[in-house]
Design a protein around this motif. Structure first.
Motif, short mmCIF file in Angstrom:
data_model
loop_
_atom_site.label_atom_id
_atom_site.label_comp_id
_atom_site.label_asym_id
_atom_site.label_seq_id
_atom_site.Cartn_x
_atom_site.Cartn_y
_atom_site.Cartn_z
N GLY A 231 0.81 -1.21 0.00
CA GLY A 231 0.00 0.00 0.00
C GLY A 231 0.84 1.26 0.00
O GLY A 231 2.07 1.22 -0.18
N ARG A 232 0.18 2.39 0.17
CA ARG A 232 0.85 3.68 0.33
C ARG A 232 0.62 4.15 1.75
O ARG A 232 -0.52 4.25 2.19
N LEU A 233 1.69 4.43 2.47
CA LEU A 233 1.58 4.70 3.89
C LEU A 233 0.68 5.90 4.22
O LEU A 233 -0.14 5.82 5.14
N PRO A 234 0.78 7.05 3.51
CA PRO A 234 -0.13 8.15 3.84
C PRO A 234 -1.59 7.75 3.72
O PRO A 234 -2.42 8.11 4.56
N VAL A 235 -1.91 6.99 2.67
CA VAL A 235 -3.30 6.57 2.48
C VAL A 235 -3.71 5.58 3.56
O VAL A 235 -4.83 5.62 4.08
N THR A 236 -2.80 4.68 3.92
CA THR A 236 -3.09 3.72 5.00
C THR A 236 -3.38 4.44 6.31
O THR A 236 -4.35 4.12 7.01
N MET A 237 -2.55 5.41 6.65
CA MET A 237 -2.76 6.14 7.89
C MET A 237 -4.04 6.97 7.84
O MET A 237 -4.77 7.09 8.83
N TRP A 238 -4.34 7.52 6.68
CA TRP A 238 -5.59 8.27 6.52
C TRP A 238 -6.79 7.36 6.73
O TRP A 238 -7.76 7.71 7.39
N LEU A 239 -6.71 6.16 6.17
CA LEU A 239 -7.83 5.23 6.22
C LEU A 239 -7.98 4.56 7.59
O LEU A 239 -9.08 4.42 8.11
N ALA A 240 -6.85 4.18 8.19
CA ALA A 240 -6.91 3.37 9.42
C ALA A 240 -6.85 4.19 10.69
O ALA A 240 -7.42 3.79 11.71
N VAL A 241 -6.17 5.34 10.67
CA VAL A 241 -5.90 6.07 11.91
C VAL A 241 -6.69 7.38 12.01
O VAL A 241 -7.17 7.74 13.08
N ALA A 242 -6.83 8.08 10.89
CA ALA A 242 -7.48 9.40 10.94
C ALA A 242 -8.97 9.35 10.66
O ALA A 242 -9.64 10.38 10.73
N SER A 243 -9.52 8.20 10.36
CA SER A 243 -10.92 8.11 9.94
C SER A 243 -11.87 8.33 11.11
O SER A 243 -11.51 8.14 12.27
N PRO A 244 -13.12 8.72 10.81
CA PRO A 244 -14.11 8.87 11.89
C PRO A 244 -14.35 7.58 12.66
O PRO A 244 -14.69 7.62 13.85
N MET A 245 -14.15 6.42 12.00
CA MET A 245 -14.31 5.15 12.71
C MET A 245 -13.31 5.04 13.86
O MET A 245 -13.63 4.52 14.93
N TRP A 442 -12.23 -4.18 12.28
CA TRP A 442 -11.41 -5.39 12.36
C TRP A 442 -10.74 -5.69 11.02
O TRP A 442 -9.56 -5.99 10.96
N GLY A 443 -11.53 -5.64 9.96
CA GLY A 443 -10.98 -5.93 8.64
C GLY A 443 -10.38 -4.71 7.97
O GLY A 443 -9.38 -4.81 7.26
N PHE A 444 -10.96 -3.52 8.19
CA PHE A 444 -10.49 -2.32 7.52
C PHE A 444 -9.05 -1.99 7.87
O PHE A 444 -8.28 -1.56 7.01
N VAL A 445 -8.68 -2.14 9.13
CA VAL A 445 -7.33 -1.76 9.55
C VAL A 445 -6.29 -2.61 8.83
O VAL A 445 -5.28 -2.09 8.33
N ILE A 446 -6.51 -3.91 8.74
CA ILE A 446 -5.55 -4.77 8.03
C ILE A 446 -5.61 -4.48 6.52
O ILE A 446 -4.57 -4.36 5.86
N ALA A 447 -6.81 -4.34 5.98
CA ALA A 447 -6.95 -4.09 4.54
C ALA A 447 -6.36 -2.75 4.14
O ALA A 447 -5.96 -2.57 2.98
N SER A 448 -6.27 -1.81 5.06
CA SER A 448 -5.76 -0.47 4.72
C SER A 448 -4.32 -0.50 4.24
O SER A 448 -3.87 0.42 3.56
N ALA A 449 -3.57 -1.54 4.59
CA ALA A 449 -2.15 -1.62 4.21
C ALA A 449 -1.95 -2.13 2.79
O ALA A 449 -0.82 -2.17 2.30
N PHE A 450 -3.03 -2.54 2.12
CA PHE A 450 -2.96 -2.99 0.73
C PHE A 450 -3.18 -1.81 -0.22
O PHE A 450 -3.70 -0.76 0.19
N PRO A 451 -2.85 -1.96 -1.51
CA PRO A 451 -3.23 -0.92 -2.49
C PRO A 451 -4.74 -0.84 -2.64
O PRO A 451 -5.42 -1.86 -2.59
#
Length: 535
Positions: A231-245, A442-451
């Motif tokens: 994946g791309r790290l900025p996008v992963t962090m945006w998706l997994a860490v900065a999201s409203p979830m 549960w699944g989003f955090v792991i999936a966020s590291a993929f493209p």
């Protein structure tokens, strides 16, 4: 100046690396950040904090605001106003998150601004009342049971005759139901109550601080996980860490899923880096926090098997991997349970049935059952329970078949096994009753590291907004307030479209339209000069 036009919506991240010109601008301005976007989200978070004093999961007997000059926020029109203001704050937070996502996808910012934004947005919520849930009060009630010698897997918090504030704030649905959480988490809750006692405000804050250990684990593991999964790290962090979830549900909630996810991400990383014993042990510990982590273990066995010498058959390698895995799992499971409860008490396995009391259409099988019930009941007067029971049984069968298939397709190990594992975790969240909004992390955090493709991330934006708003800030569900749900869906679709194109309906452009005698000026993106790409 380098162009900041977003890449084509269907390009995947491998094709969305910034151009040389963009990179040159980014490097030249590496001390700058998207300040206004981060500040917008911070203001939204502070607004959510202030409004939550009247509209959040407030205490039944609040020693600070309950009878003070601000108590008007909790009744009648005051509460309605607090709720409306809270949604405004949430809107600002989501708006900032979507803007941050566009910058990340365009390669205009790196990881650092996203992590800073996420931490800034979380900070005010550390002292807020619980948001969109009251589960933390159940955590404290069950920890109090363990502290005072009551088995949380046999009794509900109502059986306690001490710490009245702790007990009375547990949601009525969970007052008499056994705990569905792992024994290690109850040990943590016990320690929290031992420190904070009957002080519920302190109990909620201390619980949040402890759960941040899971966030710290994710922040450490995700950059390394991205290197393996592409994946791309900025996008992963945006998706997994900065999201409203993450910001609203897992931290603002708070929910023990955060602690489990920290252990899960580190465990997956350990497996990919061939530290297989550590991986099995860590994920088993995660299971002792939140039992769902157990879904990942069979997939990690395939990763281990495929790291063994290829001279042997896959079957033989599998048995060489599964044997020590079972041994490690058994030792960690038994010791963790014994240390947590003082005995080898498996009552928590039966406690997993308690959440099944929740019935709503967010869980796909339950929703199908309710739909059929509604259609039949329009003709014949019938009870809903048979429809729900049958639909859930079919859902369980479909889930079992899906999990077995994903596990078998993961037999070649590597990244494929981790992707199948993420899909399995998502399937459990959707098909196994109940489905609660934060379960999809549960699944989003792991999936966020993929493209990811941009169009799919737009879908994640819509889903994330819906999953926060289908519950009211008080923790009660809004799933059957159909006009409200329609508004939520409309807002979520707009948020998704905004990731692909700023101001998709032209609302802001129309508002800013210059007068006839004014010359139109080229609109510059807010953070055009600022952002370092650290891809």
């Amino acid at each position: 100046m380098a162009t900041t036009t977003d890449p084509a919506p269907n390009a995947d991240f491998a094709a969305e690396r910034p151009s040389a010109a963009q990179t040159e601008v980014c490097v030249g301005d590496q001390a700058r950040f998207p300040y206004r976007t981060i500040t917008m989200g911070l203001i939204g978070s502070i607004v959510v904090l202030l409004a939550s004093l009247g509209a959040g999961g407030i205490l039944i007997r609040d020693p600070i605001i309950g009878t003070g000059p601000l108590s008007w926020m909790r009744y009648g029109h005051g509460k309605a106003l607090s709720t409306a203001v809270l949604y405004v704050g949430f809107g600002l937070l989501v708006w900032a998150w979507v803007r941050l996502g566009r910058y990340a996808l365009a390669g205009r910012i790196g990881t650092k601004p996203i992590v800073i934004a996420a931490l800034a947005w979380m900070a005010p919520l550390l002292i807020a009342p619980p948001l969109f849930t009251r589960d933390v009060f159940s955590y404290l009630g069950q920890g109090a049971q363990l502290l005072y010698g009551l088995d949380p897997y046999s009794y509900g918090p109502a059986a306690l005759d001490v710490l009245p504030d702790v007990v009375q704030n547990v949601h009525p649905l969970w007052q008499t139901t056994p705990a569905p959480y792992g024994p290690l988490f109850l040990l943590i809750a016990k320690g929290t109550v031992a420190v904070t006692g009957n002080n519920m405000i302190a109990g909620v804050i201390v619980t949040r601080v402890i759960l941040l250990l899971g966030l710290a684990g994710m922040l450490w593991a995700l950059p390394r996980l991205v290197k393996h999964l592409g994946g791309r790290l900025p996008v992963t962090m945006w998706l997994a860490v900065a999201s409203p979830m993450m910001v609203i549900h897992l931290v603002g909630g708070p929910h023990n899923d955060l602690l489990m996810l920290g252990l899960l991400t580190i465990g997956v990383l350990a497996a990919l880096e061939r530290h297989h014993a550590v991986a099995i042990a860590l994920v088993t510990v995660g299971m002792l926090i939140k039992p769902t982590a157990a879904v990942a273990l069979p997939f990690l066995v395939w990763v281990w098997a495929n790291h063994l010498p290829e001279e042997e058959s896959l079957r033989r390698r599998f048995f060489k991997a599964v044997t020590p895995s079972l041994g490690i799992f058994g030792v960690v499971f038994v010791v963790g349970t014994w240390v947590s409860l003082g005995s080898f008490n498996l009552g928590w396995v039966g406690g997993l049935q308690a959440p099944g009391l929740i019935v709503n259409w967010l869980n796909a099988p339950s929703g199908v059952g309710e739909l059929f019930y509604t259609l039949v009941n329009a003709i014949v007067d019938v009870q809903p329970s048979p429809f729900i029971t049958v639909a859930r049984a079919i859902g369980w069968a479909l889930l079992a078949a899906f999990l077995v298939r994903q596990w078998w397709l993961a037999r070649r190990g590597g990244n494929e096994a981790i992707l199948r594992m993420a899909m399995a975790l998502l399937a459990v969240a959707i098909l196994a009753p109940p489905t609660l909004p934060w379960y999809l992390t549960w699944g989003f955090v792991i999936a966020s590291a993929f493209p990811w493709r941009r169009i799919h991330l737009a879908g994640v934006v819509a889903i994330s907004m819906v999953l926060v708003l289908v519950y009211y800030p008080t923790g009660e569900q809004s799933l059957y307030d159909w006009w409200f749900v329609a508004g939520v869906i409309a807002a979520s679709l707009y948020g998704a479209a905004s990731l692909l194109k700023p101001d998709p309906l032209g609302l802001i452009a129309a508002w800013r339209r210059p007068a006839k005698d004014e010359k139109p000026e080229r609109e510059k993106p807010e953070d055009e000069k600022a952002d370092v790409h650290s891809g």
